[in-house]
Scaffold this motif. Structure first.
Motif, short mmCIF file in Angstrom:
data_model
loop_
_atom_site.label_atom_id
_atom_site.label_comp_id
_atom_site.label_asym_id
_atom_site.label_seq_id
_atom_site.Cartn_x
_atom_site.Cartn_y
_atom_site.Cartn_z
N LYS A 83 0.84 -1.21 0.00
CA LYS A 83 0.00 0.00 0.00
C LYS A 83 0.86 1.25 0.00
CE LYS A 83 -4.00 -2.04 2.26
NZ LYS A 83 -4.89 -2.02 3.42
N SER A 84 1.96 1.22 0.75
CA SER A 84 2.82 2.41 0.80
C SER A 84 3.51 2.64 -0.55
CB SER A 84 3.86 2.27 1.92
OG SER A 84 4.69 1.15 1.69
N GLU A 85 3.94 1.57 -1.21
CA GLU A 85 4.54 1.70 -2.54
C GLU A 85 3.52 2.24 -3.53
OE1 GLU A 85 7.63 0.90 -3.93
OE2 GLU A 85 8.55 0.38 -2.03
N LYS A 86 2.30 1.73 -3.45
CA LYS A 86 1.25 2.18 -4.37
C LYS A 86 0.94 3.66 -4.14
CE LYS A 86 -3.25 1.03 -6.21
NZ LYS A 86 -4.35 0.07 -6.23
N ALA A 87 0.83 4.06 -2.87
CA ALA A 87 0.55 5.47 -2.55
C ALA A 87 1.68 6.37 -3.07
CB ALA A 87 0.37 5.65 -1.05
N ALA A 88 2.92 5.95 -2.88
CA ALA A 88 4.06 6.74 -3.37
C ALA A 88 4.03 6.82 -4.90
CB ALA A 88 5.36 6.13 -2.88
N ALA A 89 3.68 5.72 -5.55
CA ALA A 89 3.63 5.70 -7.01
C ALA A 89 2.52 6.60 -7.54
CB ALA A 89 3.44 4.27 -7.51
N VAL A 90 1.37 6.59 -6.88
CA VAL A 90 0.26 7.46 -7.29
C VAL A 90 0.65 8.92 -7.11
CG1 VAL A 90 -2.09 8.17 -6.68
CG2 VAL A 90 -1.56 5.75 -6.92
N GLN A 91 1.29 9.24 -5.99
CA GLN A 91 1.73 10.61 -5.75
C GLN A 91 2.74 11.04 -6.82
OE1 GLN A 91 3.52 11.31 -1.94
NE2 GLN A 91 3.90 13.46 -2.35
N ARG A 92 3.67 10.17 -7.13
CA ARG A 92 4.67 10.48 -8.15
C ARG A 92 4.01 10.69 -9.51
NH1 ARG A 92 10.03 6.83 -9.26
NH2 ARG A 92 11.01 8.23 -10.72
N LEU A 93 3.04 9.84 -9.85
CA LEU A 93 2.33 9.98 -11.12
C LEU A 93 1.58 11.31 -11.18
CD1 LEU A 93 1.46 8.69 -13.82
CD2 LEU A 93 -0.46 7.67 -12.57
N ASN A 94 0.93 11.69 -10.08
CA ASN A 94 0.22 12.97 -10.03
C ASN A 94 1.17 14.15 -10.23
OD1 ASN A 94 -2.26 11.73 -9.67
ND2 ASN A 94 -2.19 11.90 -7.44
N GLU A 95 2.33 14.08 -9.60
CA GLU A 95 3.32 15.14 -9.75
C GLU A 95 3.85 15.21 -11.18
OE1 GLU A 95 6.18 14.19 -6.74
OE2 GLU A 95 4.87 14.90 -5.11
N GLU A 96 4.08 14.06 -11.79
CA GLU A 96 4.53 14.03 -13.18
C GLU A 96 3.47 14.61 -14.10
OE1 GLU A 96 5.64 10.05 -14.21
OE2 GLU A 96 7.33 10.03 -12.82
N THR A 97 2.21 14.28 -13.84
CA THR A 97 1.11 14.80 -14.65
C THR A 97 1.02 16.32 -14.54
OG1 THR A 97 -0.11 12.73 -14.38
CG2 THR A 97 -1.38 14.65 -15.08
N LYS A 98 1.16 16.85 -13.32
CA LYS A 98 1.13 18.31 -13.14
C LYS A 98 2.27 18.96 -13.90
CE LYS A 98 -0.97 18.26 -8.56
NZ LYS A 98 -0.73 18.48 -7.12
N LEU A 99 3.45 18.37 -13.82
CA LEU A 99 4.61 18.92 -14.52
C LEU A 99 4.42 18.89 -16.03
CD1 LEU A 99 7.46 20.06 -14.14
CD2 LEU A 99 8.31 17.72 -14.29
N ARG A 100 3.91 17.77 -16.55
CA ARG A 100 3.68 17.68 -18.00
C ARG A 100 2.61 18.67 -18.45
NH1 ARG A 100 4.36 11.93 -17.24
NH2 ARG A 100 6.30 11.31 -18.22
N THR A 101 1.57 18.85 -17.62
CA THR A 101 0.51 19.79 -17.95
C THR A 101 1.05 21.22 -17.99
OG1 THR A 101 -1.14 18.35 -16.94
CG2 THR A 101 -1.77 20.64 -17.25
N ALA A 102 1.86 21.59 -17.00
CA ALA A 102 2.45 22.93 -16.97
C ALA A 102 3.37 23.13 -18.17
CB ALA A 102 3.22 23.13 -15.67
N HIS A 103 4.13 22.11 -18.51
CA HIS A 103 5.04 22.20 -19.67
C HIS A 103 4.23 22.35 -20.96
CE1 HIS A 103 7.74 20.60 -22.84
NE2 HIS A 103 8.61 21.33 -22.19
N ALA A 104 3.16 21.59 -21.09
CA ALA A 104 2.33 21.69 -22.30
C ALA A 104 1.69 23.06 -22.40
CB ALA A 104 1.26 20.60 -22.29
#
Length: 136
Positions: A83-104
């Motif tokens: 569960k902790s790995e999944k939560a960290a992965a979801v958080q990382r994915l959300n951060e990557e999505t925000k970064l890609r959105t800002a870049h776009a």
């Protein structure tokens, strides 16, 4: 981040294989499984556990052998993530999505500015207006 894997395997020696007698076949089998599964695991994101598991089992379903074909391995793998790995992965994915959105968004804004500046009729007027130059 990593998967927790349970690997069930069975191996058989190929008695017809040429070459020296294997001294530690079980160690070789574990090494072959670890190397083959790690190669596949590195190609998938942690949240793509099911796809990674399917790819691993597709390889294992064909049977794994060493280069000299001295040992044949039949295996099956089951992957889990904590569960902790999944939560960290979801958080990382959300951060990557925000970064890609800002870049776009920035890329689109820069493209619009380039179009405006290079427009022969609108560019100079827009540039002067953006600099606060008053006409008349």
């Amino acid at each position: 981040m990593h998967y927790d894997a349970t690997v069930r395997y069975r191996w058989t020696l190929n008695k017809a294989a040429q070459g020296p007698r294997m001294l530690a076949p079980d160690a070789l089998v574990r090494h072959l499984l670890r190397e083959n599964l790690a190669d596949i695991a590195h190609k998938y994101r942690i949240l793509d556990k099911d796809a990674a598991q399917n790819a691993m089992n597709a390889l294992l379903g064909q049977g794994v052998q060493d280069d000299e074909k001295r040992v044949h391995i039949d295996a099956y793998v089951e992957l889990r993530i904590s569960k902790s790995e999944k939560a960290a992965a979801v958080q990382r994915l959300n951060e990557e999505t925000k970064l890609r959105t800002a870049h776009a968004r920035e890329t689109i804004e820069l493209d619009l500015m380039l179009n405006r500046l290079t427009d022969p009729s609108l560019g100079p007027v827009w540039w002067l207006a953006s600099m606060g130059v008053v006409y008349g």
